[in-house]
Design an enzyme around this catalytic site. Structure first.
Site, PDB file in Angstrom:
ATOM      1  N   LYS A 152       0.876  -1.187   0.000  1.00 44.48           N
ATOM      2  CA  LYS A 152       0.000   0.000   0.000  1.00 44.48           C
ATOM      3  C   LYS A 152       0.906   1.228   0.000  1.00 44.48           C
ATOM      4  CE  LYS A 152      -1.919   3.043   2.032  1.00 44.48           C
ATOM      5  NZ  LYS A 152      -1.774   4.469   1.662  1.00 44.48           N
TER       6      LYS A 152
ATOM      7  N   CYS B  95      13.944  10.753   6.273  1.00 42.69           N
ATOM      8  CA  CYS B  95      13.802  10.386   7.689  1.00 42.69           C
ATOM      9  C   CYS B  95      15.115  10.562   8.443  1.00 42.69           C
ATOM     10  CB  CYS B  95      13.311   8.956   7.803  1.00 42.69           C
ATOM     11  SG  CYS B  95      14.297   7.824   6.828  1.00 42.69           S
TER      12      CYS B  95
ATOM     13  N   GLU C 266      10.590  16.651  14.377  1.00 47.94           N
ATOM     14  CA  GLU C 266      10.909  16.461  12.960  1.00 47.94           C
ATOM     15  C   GLU C 266      10.087  17.442  12.121  1.00 47.94           C
ATOM     16  OE1 GLU C 266       9.394  12.835  11.056  1.00 47.94           O
ATOM     17  OE2 GLU C 266      11.418  12.508  10.323  1.00 47.94           O
TER      18      GLU C 266
HETATM   19  P1  NAD Z   1       2.404   8.776   7.313  1.00 47.10           P
HETATM   20  O1  NAD Z   1       2.565   8.057   8.586  1.00 47.10           O
HETATM   21  O2  NAD Z   1       1.444   9.887   7.231  1.00 47.10           O
HETATM   22  O3  NAD Z   1       1.979   7.769   6.157  1.00 47.10           O
HETATM   23  C1  NAD Z   1       2.723   6.619   5.844  1.00 47.10           C
HETATM   24  C2  NAD Z   1       1.822   5.590   5.211  1.00 47.10           C
HETATM   25  O4  NAD Z   1       0.868   5.159   6.173  1.00 47.10           O
HETATM   26  C3  NAD Z   1       1.020   6.079   4.006  1.00 47.10           C
HETATM   27  O5  NAD Z   1       0.984   5.060   3.042  1.00 47.10           O
HETATM   28  C4  NAD Z   1      -0.358   6.297   4.594  1.00 47.10           C
HETATM   29  O6  NAD Z   1      -1.388   6.178   3.661  1.00 47.10           O
HETATM   30  C5  NAD Z   1      -0.430   5.184   5.611  1.00 47.10           C
HETATM   31  N1  NAD Z   1      -1.406   5.376   6.692  1.00 47.10           N
HETATM   32  C6  NAD Z   1      -1.881   6.547   7.196  1.00 47.10           C
HETATM   33  N2  NAD Z   1      -2.755   6.292   8.195  1.00 47.10           N
HETATM   34  C7  NAD Z   1      -2.832   4.956   8.332  1.00 47.10           C
HETATM   35  C8  NAD Z   1      -3.534   4.078   9.201  1.00 47.10           C
HETATM   36  N3  NAD Z   1      -4.366   4.536  10.138  1.00 47.10           N
HETATM   37  N4  NAD Z   1      -3.341   2.751   9.065  1.00 47.10           N
HETATM   38  C9  NAD Z   1      -2.495   2.259   8.142  1.00 47.10           C
HETATM   39  N5  NAD Z   1      -1.808   3.034   7.282  1.00 47.10           N
HETATM   40  C10 NAD Z   1      -1.971   4.372   7.377  1.00 47.10           C
HETATM   41  O7  NAD Z   1       3.864   9.247   6.908  1.00 47.10           O
HETATM   42  P2  NAD Z   1       4.288  10.074   5.627  1.00 47.10           P
HETATM   43  O8  NAD Z   1       3.869  11.493   5.839  1.00 47.10           O
HETATM   44  O9  NAD Z   1       3.874   9.372   4.386  1.00 47.10           O
HETATM   45  O10 NAD Z   1       5.883   9.968   5.683  1.00 47.10           O
HETATM   46  C11 NAD Z   1       6.657  10.829   6.410  1.00 47.10           C
HETATM   47  C12 NAD Z   1       7.174  10.146   7.655  1.00 47.10           C
HETATM   48  O11 NAD Z   1       7.828   8.921   7.314  1.00 47.10           O
HETATM   49  C13 NAD Z   1       8.215  10.967   8.376  1.00 47.10           C
HETATM   50  O12 NAD Z   1       7.939  10.992   9.755  1.00 47.10           O
HETATM   51  C14 NAD Z   1       9.513  10.231   8.104  1.00 47.10           C
HETATM   52  O13 NAD Z   1      10.490  10.405   9.067  1.00 47.10           O
HETATM   53  C15 NAD Z   1       9.068   8.836   7.983  1.00 47.10           C
HETATM   54  N6  NAD Z   1      10.022   8.056   7.172  1.00 47.10           N
HETATM   55  C16 NAD Z   1      10.837   7.169   7.805  1.00 47.10           C
HETATM   56  C17 NAD Z   1      11.765   6.433   7.097  1.00 47.10           C
HETATM   57  C18 NAD Z   1      12.680   5.446   7.793  1.00 47.10           C
HETATM   58  O14 NAD Z   1      13.306   4.638   7.123  1.00 47.10           O
HETATM   59  N7  NAD Z   1      12.796   5.491   9.100  1.00 47.10           N
HETATM   60  C19 NAD Z   1      11.831   6.579   5.708  1.00 47.10           C
HETATM   61  C20 NAD Z   1      10.982   7.482   5.088  1.00 47.10           C
HETATM   62  C21 NAD Z   1      10.066   8.216   5.838  1.00 47.10           C
END
Ligand code: NAD
Length: 492
Positions: free
Chosen positions: A177, A286, A385
């Site tokens: 997803k 991230c 962040e």
């Molecule tokens: P997000 O948590 O908003 O969304 C991530 C994913 O989760 C999306 O696909 C979204 O549709 C899904 N999602 C949202 N609500 C959900 C729910 N209730 N149940 C299941 N899935 C759900 O994050 P984002 O804004 O897409 O990404 C940014 C964040 O990701 C930042 O905090 C960043 O640090 C982190 N990140 C971490 C890494 C790592 O390797 N540690 C890498 C990239 C990004």
């Protein structure tokens, strides 16, 4: 661009027929209406993945055979790299050369896990030495089953590969997803695995909103393992959901990573790596080193140079020649970053550079590379962040002070140190409470090395053999080897 979901090897219209808009962040135009999967599509996809795992050929193939598919996928990605990169620029906003690099890294990730799949054949079992001589024991690794992968928008296809490649190498099947902000290359991945001849149901791709498609995936009882990358609040929700039926979970979450620069550093190198550490991918990384700590005696000179160089970064549409900084991914993200800068100022920070929309770019989610100073240790911008091209720079007195400031965070994803004194680098590297440490650089990432964080930055590691282990169960097989009776009940 693909307007259907990829389930069980077929392109299917979402059960509820909905779509959601995909917006080019450089122009604010809707470039596509992507298929909006919902709980019914997730159920369809999980059942297909379940069938492919339980009854299909996939997990019975040798590692070498699975490696053949992974290598083919890598080849197709490389052959389409320019086209895929251009799609990703329009979807995410990043500069084209970065997107091309991402495609190469994505192919590299599939090739790396092809190698590890082959290694599974070479080492199918590990003998365990037991102190009890009447028994023998060995350990074998089994694919964990059906995996659900939920990924963010900052590296759309690359983040997919970090989960898809090890899962397939291990013999798992998967439902992916992608983020609703960047669904396009994930759908292309459906076409790529189709072309590679992957058996139906092994990889299923359902685009949709977090609440409508992500949540049902996390809840689905047919899923054995959830692999999530995204924000801390969503990660916490997923972990709570997974707790209901004790699903195995790995989480890659946020960061607020420090970069400690000692006064003996070369100024040019320090400035270049600081900029790479925070402005690459618009700071939407991230592991971005968003807190820069500079030894007091170097601080004024370094700050002056950083502000000067950051102001020269060419900002624009990621498809335009020479662009080094594109727009932020979405209106929501843009507003969040601007609000953080405003809050920083209110709490006493100084904007030493940037902080606003660049002159002449009136459309698109563009922001100047921003440098903040004078922020308090407990201020929002220092603690939280921001996920944008915003760096906080702070002086430190000595090594002890630097380590204390660096580790004073609820996150622990990455940390970097720069100094000509290698012994000091090694000492500080060991003192950092972070899963990834860079010496004299910031950000380079390799598929061979483990990726993940301490503290609230997540649970588990991706990449390397650690990433493969996420998708393998460990089974001990113990045998009674003695001809003598066991002698516990039948003692006569
Ligand atoms: P997000 O948590 O908003 O969304 C991530 C994913 O989760 C999306 O696909 C979204 O549709 C899904 N999602 C949202 N609500 C959900 C729910 N209730 N149940 C299941 N899935 C759900 O994050 P984002 O804004 O897409 O990404 C940014 C964040 O990701 C930042 O905090 C960043 O640090 C982190 N990140 C971490 C890494 C790592 O390797 N540690 C890498 C990239 C990004």
């Amino acid at each position: 661009m693909r307007d259907r979901l990829f389930i069980d090897g077929q392109w299917v219209v979402p059960a509820e027929g909905g779509t959601f808009p995909v917006i080019d962040p450089a122009t604010e135009e809707t470039i596509f209406n992507a298929p909006a999967g919902t709980a019914r599509d997730i159920d369809h996809a999980v059942r297909a993945a379940r069938r492919a795992f339980d009854q299909g050929p996939w997990r019975k193939l040798t590692g070498k055979e699975r490696a053949g598919f992974l290598r083919r996928i890598a080849e197709i990605i490389l052959s389409r790299k320019d086209e895929l990169a251009r799609i990703e620029v329009r979807d995410n906003g990043k500069p084209l050369p970065e997107a091309i690099w991402d495609m190469e890294d994505t192919a590299g990730c599939f090739n790396f896990y092809a190698g590890l799949a082959e290694e599974l054949d070479e080492n199918p079992e590990e003998k365990i030495a037991l102190a009890e001589p009447r028994f023998s024991a060995k350990v074998v690794r089994d694919p964990i089953g059906v995996a659900g992968a939920i990924i963010p928008w900052n590296y759309p296809l690359l983040m997919a590969s970090w989960k898809v490649a090890p899962a397939l190498a291990a013999g798992c099947t998967m439902v992916l997803k992608p983020s609703e902000l960047t669904p396009l290359t994930a759908l292309e991945l459906g076409a790529i695995v189709e072309e590679a001849g992957l058996p139906p149901g092994v990889l299923n791709i359902v685009t949709g909103l977090g609440a409508d498609a992500g949540q049902p995936l996390a809840e689905h009882p047919g899923i054995d393992k959830l692999a999530f990358t995204g924000s801390v609040p969503t990660g916490a929700k997923i972990m709570a959901t997974a707790a209901r039926d004790i699903k195995n979970v790995s989480l890659e979450l946020g960061g607020k990573s420090p970069f400690v620069v000692f006064a003996d550093s070369d100024l040019d190198k320090a400035v270049e790596w600081i900029m790479f550490g925070i402005f690459w991918n618009q700071g939407q990384v991230c592991s971005a080193t968003s807190r820069v700590l500079v030894e007091e005696s170097l601080y004024p000179k370094l700050l002056e140079r950083l502000v000067e160089e950051a102001a020269k970064i060419r900002i624009g549409n990621g498809l335009a020649e020479g662009t080094l900084l594109g727009p932020l991914v979405s209106k929501g993200q843009y507003e969040k970053v601007l609000a953080a800068i405003e809050r920083g100022e209110k709490e006493g920070a100084t904007i030493a550079g940037g902080g606003k929309r660049p002159a002449g770019l009136n459309t698109g989610y563009f922001l100047e590379p921003t440098i903040l100073t004078d922020m308090a240790e407990d201020s929002f911008v220092w603690k939280e962040e921001i996920f944008g091209p915003v760096v906080c720079v702070k002086p430190f007195r000595n090594e002890e002070d630097a380590i204390r400031l660096a580790n004073d965070s609820r996150f622990g994803l990455a940390a970097a140190i720069m100094s000509k004194d290698r012994a000091r680098c090694e000492r500080v590297a060991k003192a950092f409470r972070a899963g990834i440490v860079w010496i004299n650089c910031s950000q380079p990432t390799f598929p061979e090395a483990p990726w993940g964080g301490y503290k609230q930055s997540g649970i588990g590691r991706e990449l390397g053999r650690w990433g493969l282990s996420n998708y393998l169960e460990t089974k001990q097989i113990t045998a009674f080897e003695s001809d003598e009776p066991w002698g516990w009940y039948l003692t006569d």
